[in-house]
Scaffold this motif. Sequence first.
Motif, PDB file in Angstrom:
ATOM      1  N   GLY A 213      51.970  36.430   6.289  1.00  0.00           N
ATOM      2  CA  GLY A 213      51.678  35.656   7.495  1.00  0.00           C
ATOM      3  C   GLY A 213      52.859  35.648   8.448  1.00  0.00           C
ATOM      4  O   GLY A 213      53.907  36.249   8.190  1.00  0.00           O
ATOM      5  N   PHE A 214      52.675  34.956   9.570  1.00  0.00           N
ATOM      6  CA  PHE A 214      53.747  34.836  10.557  1.00  0.00           C
ATOM      7  C   PHE A 214      54.884  33.981   9.995  1.00  0.00           C
ATOM      8  O   PHE A 214      54.632  32.901   9.436  1.00  0.00           O
ATOM      9  N   HIS A 269      49.692  40.030  16.655  1.00  0.00           N
ATOM     10  CA  HIS A 269      50.634  40.193  17.772  1.00  0.00           C
ATOM     11  C   HIS A 269      51.866  39.320  17.515  1.00  0.00           C
ATOM     12  O   HIS A 269      51.748  38.128  17.215  1.00  0.00           O
ATOM     13  N   SER A 270      53.063  39.911  17.645  1.00  0.00           N
ATOM     14  CA  SER A 270      54.289  39.174  17.335  1.00  0.00           C
ATOM     15  C   SER A 270      54.951  38.631  18.593  1.00  0.00           C
ATOM     16  O   SER A 270      55.248  39.378  19.529  1.00  0.00           O
ATOM     17  N   LYS A 271      55.235  37.324  18.574  1.00  0.00           N
ATOM     18  CA  LYS A 271      55.936  36.713  19.713  1.00  0.00           C
ATOM     19  C   LYS A 271      57.365  37.238  19.809  1.00  0.00           C
ATOM     20  O   LYS A 271      57.989  37.173  20.863  1.00  0.00           O
ATOM     21  N   LEU A 272      57.891  37.734  18.689  1.00  0.00           N
ATOM     22  CA  LEU A 272      59.271  38.241  18.704  1.00  0.00           C
ATOM     23  C   LEU A 272      59.404  39.521  19.517  1.00  0.00           C
ATOM     24  O   LEU A 272      60.510  39.961  19.815  1.00  0.00           O
ATOM     25  N   CYS A 273      58.276  40.123  19.863  1.00  0.00           N
ATOM     26  CA  CYS A 273      58.294  41.315  20.720  1.00  0.00           C
ATOM     27  C   CYS A 273      58.177  40.927  22.186  1.00  0.00           C
ATOM     28  O   CYS A 273      57.927  41.778  23.041  1.00  0.00           O
ATOM     29  N   THR A 274      58.282  39.646  22.501  1.00  0.00           N
ATOM     30  CA  THR A 274      58.153  39.225  23.905  1.00  0.00           C
ATOM     31  C   THR A 274      59.400  38.476  24.358  1.00  0.00           C
ATOM     32  O   THR A 274      59.974  37.677  23.605  1.00  0.00           O
ATOM     33  N   LYS A 275      59.795  38.727  25.589  1.00  0.00           N
ATOM     34  CA  LYS A 275      60.977  38.055  26.161  1.00  0.00           C
ATOM     35  C   LYS A 275      60.714  36.574  26.355  1.00  0.00           C
ATOM     36  O   LYS A 275      61.622  35.758  26.294  1.00  0.00           O
ATOM     37  N   THR A 276      59.445  36.224  26.613  1.00  0.00           N
ATOM     38  CA  THR A 276      59.138  34.838  26.952  1.00  0.00           C
ATOM     39  C   THR A 276      59.117  33.917  25.729  1.00  0.00           C
ATOM     40  O   THR A 276      59.446  32.746  25.829  1.00  0.00           O
ATOM     41  N   LYS A 277      58.709  34.451  24.560  1.00  0.00           N
ATOM     42  CA  LYS A 277      58.519  33.546  23.414  1.00  0.00           C
ATOM     43  C   LYS A 277      59.429  33.846  22.222  1.00  0.00           C
ATOM     44  O   LYS A 277      59.472  33.074  21.268  1.00  0.00           O
ATOM     45  N   GLY A 278      60.139  34.967  22.273  1.00  0.00           N
ATOM     46  CA  GLY A 278      60.907  35.413  21.109  1.00  0.00           C
ATOM     47  C   GLY A 278      61.960  34.411  20.644  1.00  0.00           C
ATOM     48  O   GLY A 278      62.039  34.080  19.451  1.00  0.00           O
ATOM     49  N   SER A 281      60.622  31.449  18.899  1.00  0.00           N
ATOM     50  CA  SER A 281      60.209  31.761  17.531  1.00  0.00           C
ATOM     51  C   SER A 281      61.391  31.712  16.579  1.00  0.00           C
ATOM     52  O   SER A 281      61.297  31.135  15.485  1.00  0.00           O
ATOM     53  N   PHE A 282      62.520  32.317  16.982  1.00  0.00           N
ATOM     54  CA  PHE A 282      63.726  32.264  16.129  1.00  0.00           C
ATOM     55  C   PHE A 282      64.082  30.803  15.839  1.00  0.00           C
ATOM     56  O   PHE A 282      64.359  30.432  14.704  1.00  0.00           O
ATOM     57  N   SER A 283      64.086  29.964  16.879  1.00  0.00           N
ATOM     58  CA  SER A 283      64.472  28.553  16.707  1.00  0.00           C
ATOM     59  C   SER A 283      63.533  27.848  15.753  1.00  0.00           C
ATOM     60  O   SER A 283      63.968  27.093  14.877  1.00  0.00           O
TER      61      SER A 283
END
Length: 350
Positions: A213-214, A269-278, A281-283
């Motif tokens: 999972g994510f 779809h991974s948010k880590l591949c986006t500038k807006t949400k990456g 996600s780390f946080s």
Amino acid sequence: MYRYIGNKTKLLPFIINKIKEMIGDRGTVADIMAGTGTVALELKKQGYSVIASDVMTYSYHHLITNLQLANYPSFKGVEDRINKENDCCPYINVLNYLNNLQPKNGFFFREFSPLGNPINGTSPRKYFTAENAAKIDAIRECINSWVQNNQISNKEESLLKHTLIMAVNEVANISGTYGYFLSSFKNNSINDIKLKPVKLYKDNSDGHTVMHGFAENIAGLITADLCYIDPPYMKRQYAANYHILETIARGDFPDAIGKSGLRDWWDQHSKLCTKTKGLQSFSKIMTEISCDKFLVSYSEDGLFSLEQLEDCFGKIGKVEVQEIDYSRFKSNDSKLPPKLKEYLISVERK
Ligand SMILES: C[S@@+](CC[C@H](N)C(=O)[O-])C[C@H]1O[C@@H](n2cnc3c(N)ncnc32)[C@H](O)[C@@H]1O
């Protein structure tokens, strides 16, 4: 393992050294974007207890095989179907049985071979020769029926799907990823597909956990001494670039969309591949996981600059960066420079 964007085979010594420096040579390490399972397997070999996960289903099967199998399973539920040529190893007998199945003109033949006729009306695709696609269909459908009839266990299913994926990668007519197929068949792709027994690593096979999972959703369930994070570096989504491996792992028959025949991959779809949400996600991951030490892999030409990452991780703890000169993952026709800097970023919670 196999060619996979961001695979860490070459960086293993640096990663393991750093982990040893941070937590010593025993403890629990989480690898929460584990991909092919290369790092997770090395951690097992080094004696750590491993918690591994990824959003992709193929990764789940690689991880079960690499982390949790010490010996080949018995395949008791299908023993009456297979010739017992090799009495000591049912796995080898199962592979012989699957390799000798009558080819079937099924989903892979129709959607991914030059003699097929894609349902959406586009020209036939050339991911596999017609012969190999029909063999993949026969093997896939046989595994599916064994799963549906409860004739094989979950671990047996993972081992067979792992083995099939390894064989498929050897004959795929692609340049690096499954994003598109090549216009003419390259040498490896005209060989006959053959399932070959995979090696298992026996020692230290107990007590590892595999999840699926994510990482954003799973983090809250994990307690570890160190969490290794190997995120996507670019906008390229793994679910799109490895759609065929995902279809083998799931054993399903999705709509093959557009000229390239991708499955609908939005659910992975991974948010880590986006500038807006990456960065969010780390946080979220680092805040929710019960763990005080992190090691993050990243690269010089990733979506986020080192400063952005240091700023984000600095809110969690003390950040240190190790730089490593590295050869880039390149599709065969890429014109990008061959060398770049790879970062190993360690974070210790305040
Ligand atoms: C750089 S690769 C990992 C490579 C791996 N260390 C190896 O050696 O094969 C990044 C992985 O992150 C996974 N991924 C991307 N976004 C994710 C997310 N939000 N949660 C979990 N996994 C994710 C991808 O499916 C991919 O397998």
